[in-house]
Design a protein around this motif. Structure first.
Motif, mmCIF file in Angstrom:
data_model
loop_
_atom_site.group_PDB
_atom_site.id
_atom_site.type_symbol
_atom_site.label_atom_id
_atom_site.label_comp_id
_atom_site.label_asym_id
_atom_site.label_seq_id
_atom_site.Cartn_x
_atom_site.Cartn_y
_atom_site.Cartn_z
ATOM 1 N N ASP A 169 1.508 0.363 -14.024
ATOM 2 C CA ASP A 169 2.191 -0.189 -12.848
ATOM 3 C C ASP A 169 2.564 0.916 -11.869
ATOM 4 O OD1 ASP A 169 2.014 -2.750 -13.878
ATOM 5 O OD2 ASP A 169 4.050 -2.764 -14.683
ATOM 6 N N LEU A 170 3.074 2.010 -12.394
ATOM 7 C CA LEU A 170 3.462 3.133 -11.543
ATOM 8 C C LEU A 170 2.241 3.815 -10.941
ATOM 9 C CD1 LEU A 170 6.337 4.681 -13.694
ATOM 10 C CD2 LEU A 170 6.572 3.743 -11.384
ATOM 11 N N MET A 171 1.228 4.077 -11.758
ATOM 12 C CA MET A 171 0.047 4.776 -11.269
ATOM 13 C C MET A 171 -0.708 3.955 -10.217
ATOM 14 S SD MET A 171 -0.172 7.786 -12.646
ATOM 15 C CE MET A 171 -1.843 8.226 -12.229
ATOM 16 N N CYS A 172 -0.727 2.637 -10.384
ATOM 17 C CA CYS A 172 -1.499 1.785 -9.479
ATOM 18 C C CYS A 172 -0.697 1.277 -8.287
ATOM 19 C CB CYS A 172 -2.068 0.594 -10.241
ATOM 20 S SG CYS A 172 -3.295 1.031 -11.496
ATOM 21 N N TYR A 173 0.599 1.016 -8.516
ATOM 22 C CA TYR A 173 1.391 0.357 -7.473
ATOM 23 C C TYR A 173 2.692 1.068 -7.123
ATOM 24 C CZ TYR A 173 -1.913 -3.409 -8.087
ATOM 25 O OH TYR A 173 -3.078 -4.137 -8.150
ATOM 26 N N GLN A 174 2.965 2.180 -7.785
ATOM 27 C CA GLN A 174 4.159 2.988 -7.510
ATOM 28 C C GLN A 174 5.462 2.202 -7.670
ATOM 29 O OE1 GLN A 174 1.393 3.221 -4.980
ATOM 30 N NE2 GLN A 174 0.737 4.487 -6.688
ATOM 31 N N GLN A 175 5.437 1.214 -8.531
ATOM 32 C CA GLN A 175 6.654 0.469 -8.836
ATOM 33 C C GLN A 175 6.556 -0.097 -10.244
ATOM 34 O OE1 GLN A 175 6.755 -2.525 -5.739
ATOM 35 N NE2 GLN A 175 5.641 -3.998 -6.988
ATOM 36 N N VAL A 176 7.723 -0.396 -10.831
ATOM 37 C CA VAL A 176 7.733 -0.888 -12.198
ATOM 38 C C VAL A 176 9.012 -1.681 -12.452
ATOM 39 C CG1 VAL A 176 8.839 1.199 -13.143
ATOM 40 C CG2 VAL A 176 7.403 -0.230 -14.628
ATOM 41 N N MET A 228 0.841 -1.193 0.000
ATOM 42 C CA MET A 228 0.000 0.000 0.000
ATOM 43 C C MET A 228 0.874 1.240 0.000
ATOM 44 S SD MET A 228 -2.989 1.148 -0.133
ATOM 45 C CE MET A 228 -3.767 -0.437 0.082
ATOM 46 N N THR A 229 0.533 2.178 -0.840
ATOM 47 C CA THR A 229 1.338 3.399 -0.912
ATOM 48 C C THR A 229 1.227 4.210 0.359
ATOM 49 O OG1 THR A 229 1.699 5.424 -2.145
ATOM 50 C CG2 THR A 229 -0.573 4.707 -1.952
ATOM 51 N N ALA A 230 2.326 4.870 0.719
ATOM 52 C CA ALA A 230 2.302 5.755 1.872
ATOM 53 C C ALA A 230 1.504 7.005 1.547
ATOM 54 C CB ALA A 230 3.733 6.135 2.251
ATOM 55 N N LEU A 231 1.032 7.685 2.593
ATOM 56 C CA LEU A 231 0.394 8.970 2.364
ATOM 57 C C LEU A 231 1.393 9.894 1.716
ATOM 58 C CD1 LEU A 231 -1.581 9.565 5.668
ATOM 59 C CD2 LEU A 231 -2.465 8.926 3.450
ATOM 60 N N ARG A 232 0.916 10.694 0.787
ATOM 61 C CA ARG A 232 1.846 11.488 0.030
ATOM 62 C C ARG A 232 1.263 12.849 -0.272
ATOM 63 N NH1 ARG A 232 -1.256 8.823 -2.824
ATOM 64 N NH2 ARG A 232 -2.222 9.713 -4.647
ATOM 65 N N LYS A 233 2.135 13.769 -0.587
ATOM 66 C CA LYS A 233 1.675 15.061 -1.057
ATOM 67 C C LYS A 233 1.124 14.903 -2.466
ATOM 68 C CE LYS A 233 4.975 17.661 1.718
ATOM 69 N NZ LYS A 233 6.088 18.617 1.708
ATOM 70 N N ALA A 262 -5.419 4.137 1.431
ATOM 71 C CA ALA A 262 -5.104 4.915 0.237
ATOM 72 C C ALA A 262 -4.800 4.000 -0.939
ATOM 73 C CB ALA A 262 -3.913 5.826 0.507
ATOM 74 N N ILE A 263 -5.306 4.385 -2.112
ATOM 75 C CA ILE A 263 -5.072 3.630 -3.342
ATOM 76 C C ILE A 263 -4.634 4.605 -4.425
ATOM 77 C CG2 ILE A 263 -6.108 2.193 -5.144
ATOM 78 C CD1 ILE A 263 -8.076 1.167 -3.090
ATOM 79 N N GLY A 264 -3.469 4.369 -4.986
ATOM 80 C CA GLY A 264 -3.011 5.163 -6.117
ATOM 81 C C GLY A 264 -2.901 6.636 -5.808
ATOM 82 N N LEU A 265 -3.312 7.437 -6.762
ATOM 83 C CA LEU A 265 -3.119 8.880 -6.711
ATOM 84 C C LEU A 265 -4.108 9.590 -5.801
ATOM 85 C CD1 LEU A 265 -1.480 11.222 -8.146
ATOM 86 C CD2 LEU A 265 -3.393 11.346 -9.753
ATOM 87 N N ASP A 266 -5.371 9.184 -5.801
ATOM 88 C CA ASP A 266 -6.399 10.003 -5.164
ATOM 89 C C ASP A 266 -7.626 9.229 -4.709
ATOM 90 O OD1 ASP A 266 -7.414 9.385 -7.685
ATOM 91 O OD2 ASP A 266 -6.996 11.375 -8.503
ATOM 92 N N HIS A 267 -7.504 7.913 -4.527
ATOM 93 C CA HIS A 267 -8.643 7.107 -4.115
ATOM 94 C C HIS A 267 -8.404 6.482 -2.735
ATOM 95 C CE1 HIS A 267 -10.193 7.703 -8.080
ATOM 96 N NE2 HIS A 267 -11.138 6.802 -7.956
#
Length: 467
Positions: free
Chosen positions: A381-388, A1-6, A289-294
């Motif tokens: 991959d990047l938008m959904c999981y922040q890795q590629v 899960m992505t960390a909280l981010r700006k 948190a999921i991806g960019l804004d969900h």
């Protein structure tokens, strides 16, 4: 899960004319993005529809570009109509397009249906049922298919909700934006908590329990305190999924936004603080948190898809839908097909004319190459999981792809601490997460900033907006 981010998305107060700046980064809801759309022959669209894989399910999207009242923050393609006749006329053209399209595709299996707008809730109950009846005749809606409707609470009624229940609607997305009365007045979208609660009771009565709330930060007269209160009130209702979007103030593109004075808008630091406090509050309330804004509660299909590694991104944002083909219906609607992207005309008169004579209403789009398909997956991959893992994906797609340019940019990001690497897999760090889309642009072969004439990806990461 992505960390909280700006979520560094806009540079604060905007003048009422287009600023002199580099092109804004795409939202990467497609690749190639809409920036690459050009004139497209309707015959290409027809060929793509006819070539859909026989056994693969498809998704359907219906665009209803009408609203009763104009929200001043709106950036959608829509028409304001105080009469129902234009909506009725549009429905007839929509049904003709549906019949014409299904004659090319045959009776396909459907795994997902989405009604967007505009305000799909402007359709009267009997007309929504009529549309769904024709859909059911033309296509085989699979058991368990998600049928989702974007809801404007102000145009909803018990009769309409009852029709949704009869038609199998099992998810609704409510346009909340903000619960604060002062903010609502400023954006010309007044809807009381009593109205929201009535809608929720109606949904519960017919068994619709998958509820999305759409919230917006960066609105005029919004503060950290009001956005936090909006999030707390949202969490009280326990929608299973939340989208937290940043307001895009672009009056040079949407003239009605000039009704919102730039002096009423929060600056960049305030916007950032709003996003941070909203995100933290959502997580404190049990959302992930999921991806960019969900954000989603445990048990929501979006979170399940994320955890299974099947999360995707399309023109509606993040989705659990696994269909490879999306057929768009209605003026301005976009189809995503194996052959490419195809967008219908936005000229309402032309839309009526072309559907009336059984011609493709498509006017714009872009063909998709094998290399595009690979890059689309890398960006996803990047938008959904922040890795590629570029090399692994290239092998999976059976392609020999030279990543020399991309690796040079990724190396700069590693040096800056925005990414880290393990083996051949690159992962965005917490320091790099504010620049998610800028990092995605490393792989975007169409974006001018990524060619040799402008190779400074770090400068773009530091100064280009996310919005």
């Amino acid at each position: 899960m992505t960390a909280l981010r700006k979520n560094s998305d806009f540079t604060g107060q905007k003048p009422q004319v287009a600023p002199a700046r580099q092109p804004r980064l795409p939202r990467y809801t497609s690749y190639p993005t809409a920036l690459q759309f050009g004139e497209l022959d309707g015959r290409d669209h027809m060929a793509w529809l006819g070539d859909l894989p026989a056994e693969d399910p498809v998704s359907l999207y219906f665009h209803i570009p009408f609203c009763d009242q104009l929200c001043w923050f709106c950036g959608c393609y829509t028409h304001i109509s105080n009469k129902y006749e234009p909506v009725k006329k549009y429905l007839e053209s929509l049904l003709k397009e549906l019949a014409w399209t299904s004659s090319l595709t045959g009776r396909r299996k459907v795994s997902h249906i989405h009604f967007g707008g505009g305000s799909p809730t402007i359709l009267e109950a009997e007309d929504f049922e009529r549309l769904m009846s024709v859909v059911q005749e033309a296509y085989e809606i699979l058991p368990g298919a998600e049928i989702a409707v974007e809801v404007d609470p102000r145009t909803l009624s018990r009769d309409k909700v009852n029709a949704y229940g009869r038609c199998g609607v099992n998810r609704v997305s409510m346009g909340i934006q903000d619960f604060d009365e002062k903010v609502q007045k400023t954006i010309n979208r007044i809807q009381s908590t009593e109205l929201i609660e009535s809608c929720l009771r109606w949904f519960k009565t017919v068994g619709i329990r998958n509820i999305n709330f759409d919230l917006i930060y960066g609105l005029p007269n919004q503060t950290e305190a009001t956005i936090r209160q909006t999030v707390l009130q949202t969490a009280f209702y326990k929608p299973s999924r939340i989208a937290l979007f940043g307001y895009a103030h672009v009056p040079w593109m949407k003239k009605h936004q000039a009704l919102i004075g730039a002096e009423m808008l929060p600056d960049q630091a305030q916007r950032q603080a709003m996003f941070d406090i909203a995100s933290r509050t959502l997580v404190d309330c049990g959302y992930q948190a999921i991806g960019l804004d969900h954000f989603a509660l445990p048990g929501d299909t979006l979170l399940d898809a994320h955890d299974r590694g099947t999360l995707r991104r399309n023109f509606q944002g993040y989705t659990a839908d696994n269909a490879d083909s999306l057929i768009g219906f209605g003026a301005s609607a976009i189809s995503s097909l194996p052959g490419g992207y195809a967008q219908n005309t936005t000229d309402m008169k032309a839309y009526h004319q072309q559907t009336g004579v059984g011609e493709s209403p498509v006017v714009r789009g872009v063909k998709v190459t094998a290399a595009d398909q690979l890059v689309r997956q890398l960006i996803s991959d990047l938008m959904c999981y922040q890795q590629v893992d570029p090399e692994a994906r290239a092998r999976e797609f059976g392609q020999s792809y030279d990543f020399k340019r991309e690796y040079a940019a990724l190396g700069e990001l590693l040096d800056a601490g925005y990414m880290e690497v393990k083996g051949s897999c690159f992962r965005i760090t917490e320091a790099g997460s504010p620049y998610l889309r800028a990092i995605c642009s490393v792989f975007d072969r169409y974006l001018p900033a990524n060619f040799e004439k402008n190779p400074d990806i770090l400068h773009r990461c530091l100064h280009e907006s996310e919005g």
